[in-house]
Enzyme design. Sequence first.
Site, PDB file in Angstrom:
ATOM      1  N   LYS A 114       0.660  -1.253   0.067  1.00 20.72           N
ATOM      2  CA  LYS A 114       0.017  -0.029   0.046  1.00 20.72           C
ATOM      3  C   LYS A 114       0.916   1.287   0.109  1.00 20.72           C
ATOM      4  O   LYS A 114       2.179   1.159   0.289  1.00 20.72           O
ATOM      5  CB  LYS A 114      -1.001   0.011   1.327  1.00 20.72           C
ATOM      6  N   TYR A 162     -12.427  -1.507  -3.472  1.00 20.25           N
ATOM      7  CA  TYR A 162     -12.868  -1.754  -2.179  1.00 20.25           C
ATOM      8  C   TYR A 162     -14.568  -1.530  -2.027  1.00 20.25           C
ATOM      9  O   TYR A 162     -14.938  -1.122  -1.037  1.00 20.25           O
ATOM     10  CB  TYR A 162     -12.365  -0.707  -1.209  1.00 20.25           C
ATOM     11  N   PHE A 202     -15.225   3.897   6.980  1.00 22.34           N
ATOM     12  CA  PHE A 202     -13.988   4.480   6.704  1.00 22.34           C
ATOM     13  C   PHE A 202     -13.790   4.544   5.018  1.00 22.34           C
ATOM     14  O   PHE A 202     -12.650   4.662   4.556  1.00 22.34           O
ATOM     15  CB  PHE A 202     -13.122   3.721   7.414  1.00 22.34           C
ATOM     16  N   ARG A 248      -2.505 -14.338   5.261  1.00 22.05           N
ATOM     17  CA  ARG A 248      -3.050 -13.735   6.195  1.00 22.05           C
ATOM     18  C   ARG A 248      -2.077 -13.671   7.491  1.00 22.05           C
ATOM     19  O   ARG A 248      -2.297 -12.797   8.421  1.00 22.05           O
ATOM     20  CB  ARG A 248      -4.641 -14.084   6.346  1.00 22.05           C
ATOM     21  N   THR A 300      -5.273  -6.334  11.077  1.00 19.80           N
ATOM     22  CA  THR A 300      -5.561  -5.071  10.300  1.00 19.80           C
ATOM     23  C   THR A 300      -5.053  -3.884  11.118  1.00 19.80           C
ATOM     24  O   THR A 300      -4.677  -3.039  10.633  1.00 19.80           O
ATOM     25  CB  THR A 300      -7.202  -4.868  10.219  1.00 19.80           C
ATOM     26  N   ARG A 303       2.759  -6.495   8.916  1.00 15.90           N
ATOM     27  CA  ARG A 303       1.856  -5.156   9.650  1.00 15.90           C
ATOM     28  C   ARG A 303       2.695  -4.752  11.048  1.00 15.90           C
ATOM     29  O   ARG A 303       2.804  -3.322  10.979  1.00 15.90           O
ATOM     30  CB  ARG A 303       0.382  -5.350   9.598  1.00 15.90           C
ATOM     31  N   ASN A 358      -1.981   0.351   6.636  1.00 16.34           N
ATOM     32  CA  ASN A 358      -1.629  -0.893   7.225  1.00 16.34           C
ATOM     33  C   ASN A 358      -0.299  -1.556   6.407  1.00 16.34           C
ATOM     34  O   ASN A 358      -0.390  -2.812   6.303  1.00 16.34           O
ATOM     35  CB  ASN A 358      -2.513  -1.525   7.911  1.00 16.34           C
ATOM     36  N   HIS A 368      -2.109  -5.515   1.561  1.00 16.94           N
ATOM     37  CA  HIS A 368      -3.434  -5.824   1.472  1.00 16.94           C
ATOM     38  C   HIS A 368      -3.381  -7.509   1.531  1.00 16.94           C
ATOM     39  O   HIS A 368      -2.311  -7.829   0.693  1.00 16.94           O
ATOM     40  CB  HIS A 368      -4.238  -5.499   0.366  1.00 16.94           C
ATOM     41  N   GLU A 408      -9.689 -10.257  -7.149  1.00 19.72           N
ATOM     42  CA  GLU A 408      -8.782  -9.437  -7.080  1.00 19.72           C
ATOM     43  C   GLU A 408      -7.629  -9.414  -8.095  1.00 19.72           C
ATOM     44  O   GLU A 408      -6.991  -8.462  -8.704  1.00 19.72           O
ATOM     45  CB  GLU A 408      -8.433  -9.215  -5.539  1.00 19.72           C
TER      46      GLU A 408
HETATM   47  P1  ATP Z   1      -7.020  -5.851   3.580  1.00 20.71           P
HETATM   48  O1  ATP Z   1      -8.654  -6.296   3.057  1.00 20.71           O
HETATM   49  O2  ATP Z   1      -6.482  -4.591   3.147  1.00 20.71           O
HETATM   50  O3  ATP Z   1      -5.927  -7.048   3.486  1.00 20.71           O
HETATM   51  P2  ATP Z   1      -8.246  -6.519   6.229  1.00 20.71           P
HETATM   52  O4  ATP Z   1      -8.918  -7.568   5.518  1.00 20.71           O
HETATM   53  O5  ATP Z   1      -7.079  -6.937   7.206  1.00 20.71           O
HETATM   54  O6  ATP Z   1      -7.201  -5.471   5.127  1.00 20.71           O
HETATM   55  P3  ATP Z   1     -10.379  -4.998   6.177  1.00 20.71           P
HETATM   56  O7  ATP Z   1     -11.762  -5.154   7.112  1.00 20.71           O
HETATM   57  O8  ATP Z   1     -10.964  -6.086   4.752  1.00 20.71           O
HETATM   58  O9  ATP Z   1      -9.192  -5.450   6.582  1.00 20.71           O
HETATM   59  O10 ATP Z   1     -10.460  -3.400   5.622  1.00 20.71           O
HETATM   60  C1  ATP Z   1      -9.809  -3.053   4.407  1.00 20.71           C
HETATM   61  C2  ATP Z   1      -8.866  -2.141   4.944  1.00 20.71           C
HETATM   62  O11 ATP Z   1      -9.626  -0.926   5.271  1.00 20.71           O
HETATM   63  C3  ATP Z   1      -7.920  -2.252   5.772  1.00 20.71           C
HETATM   64  O12 ATP Z   1      -6.851  -2.935   5.494  1.00 20.71           O
HETATM   65  C4  ATP Z   1      -7.614  -0.726   6.176  1.00 20.71           C
HETATM   66  O13 ATP Z   1      -6.772  -0.398   5.316  1.00 20.71           O
HETATM   67  C5  ATP Z   1      -8.869  -0.027   6.176  1.00 20.71           C
HETATM   68  N1  ATP Z   1      -9.705   0.015   7.402  1.00 20.71           N
HETATM   69  C6  ATP Z   1     -10.080  -1.120   7.977  1.00 20.71           C
HETATM   70  N2  ATP Z   1     -10.824  -0.700   9.045  1.00 20.71           N
HETATM   71  C7  ATP Z   1     -10.648   0.591   9.344  1.00 20.71           C
HETATM   72  C8  ATP Z   1     -10.922   1.532  10.305  1.00 20.71           C
HETATM   73  N3  ATP Z   1     -11.540   1.106  11.430  1.00 20.71           N
HETATM   74  N4  ATP Z   1     -10.480   2.939   9.993  1.00 20.71           N
HETATM   75  C9  ATP Z   1      -9.949   3.222   9.040  1.00 20.71           C
HETATM   76  N5  ATP Z   1      -9.240   2.211   7.965  1.00 20.71           N
HETATM   77  C10 ATP Z   1      -9.861   1.018   8.173  1.00 20.71           C
HETATM   78 MG    MG Z   2     -10.033  -7.258   3.720  1.00 17.07          MG
END
Ligand code: ATP
Ligand code: MG
Length: 139
Positions: free
Chosen positions: A11, A51, A59, A87, A93, A104, A114, A117, A128
Site C-alpha cells: 500500500k 473496495y 472508513f 493472512r 488489520t 503489519r 497498514n 493487503h 482481485e
Molecule cells: P485488507 O483487505 O487490506 O487486507 P483486512 O482484510 O485486514 O485488510 P478489512 O476489514 O478488509 O481489513 O479492511 C480493508 C482495509 O480498510 C484495511 O486494510 C484498512 O486499510 C482499512 N480499514 C479497516 N478498518 C478501518 C478503520 N476502522 N479505520 C480506517 N481504515 C480501516
Molecule cells: Mg480485507
Amino acid sequence: MSGNRTFTMIKPDATTAGNTGKILDKIIESGFTIRAMKWTQLSKEDASRFYEVHKERPFYGELVEYMTSGPIVAAILEKENAVEAFRNLIGATDPSKAEEGTIRKMFAKSIAANAVHGSDSDENAAIEGAFFFSSREQA
Ligand code: ATP
Ligand code: MG
C-alpha cells in the site's frame, strides 16, 4: 480444499516509505512465489471499485483517499494454502494488535495505512488478481 494463490498489494504508506523491497524479501523468505507483479497507481475510480465491498463502512471514503495517495505494488502469490498463510504473515488489520514478526507489525503506520493487503478467500483472490492482471499475465 483451499487454493494455492492469493493476491496482495503493497500500500502507499509502504511504497512511499521505501519499504517495498523489504516487504518483498519477507514475502519470498516466507516461501511465497511471485507469479505476477506490477508497480502502479490507483485512480479514485479504481480504488472505489476495488473496495466496493466496504462502501457502507464509515472508513470507505478515507480508505479510497488513502489508497490513491501514492503508488502501490500489486502481486499474485503462490504457496500451499496461500490465502490463510499470507493472512498469517501480514497480521491483524490494526498493527497495534498484530503479532511480532508480522509484516503489519513491522511496517504498518495505522489501521488505515497498514502496509499491505491480503485477500480473505480463494474467491476474492481470483477476483482481485483479475482486477490487475489479464489471464495471460497470471499464467
Ligand atoms: P485488507 O483487505 O487490506 O487486507 P483486512 O482484510 O485486514 O485488510 P478489512 O476489514 O478488509 O481489513 O479492511 C480493508 C482495509 O480498510 C484495511 O486494510 C484498512 O486499510 C482499512 N480499514 C479497516 N478498518 C478501518 C478503520 N476502522 N479505520 C480506517 N481504515 C480501516
Ligand atoms: Mg480485507
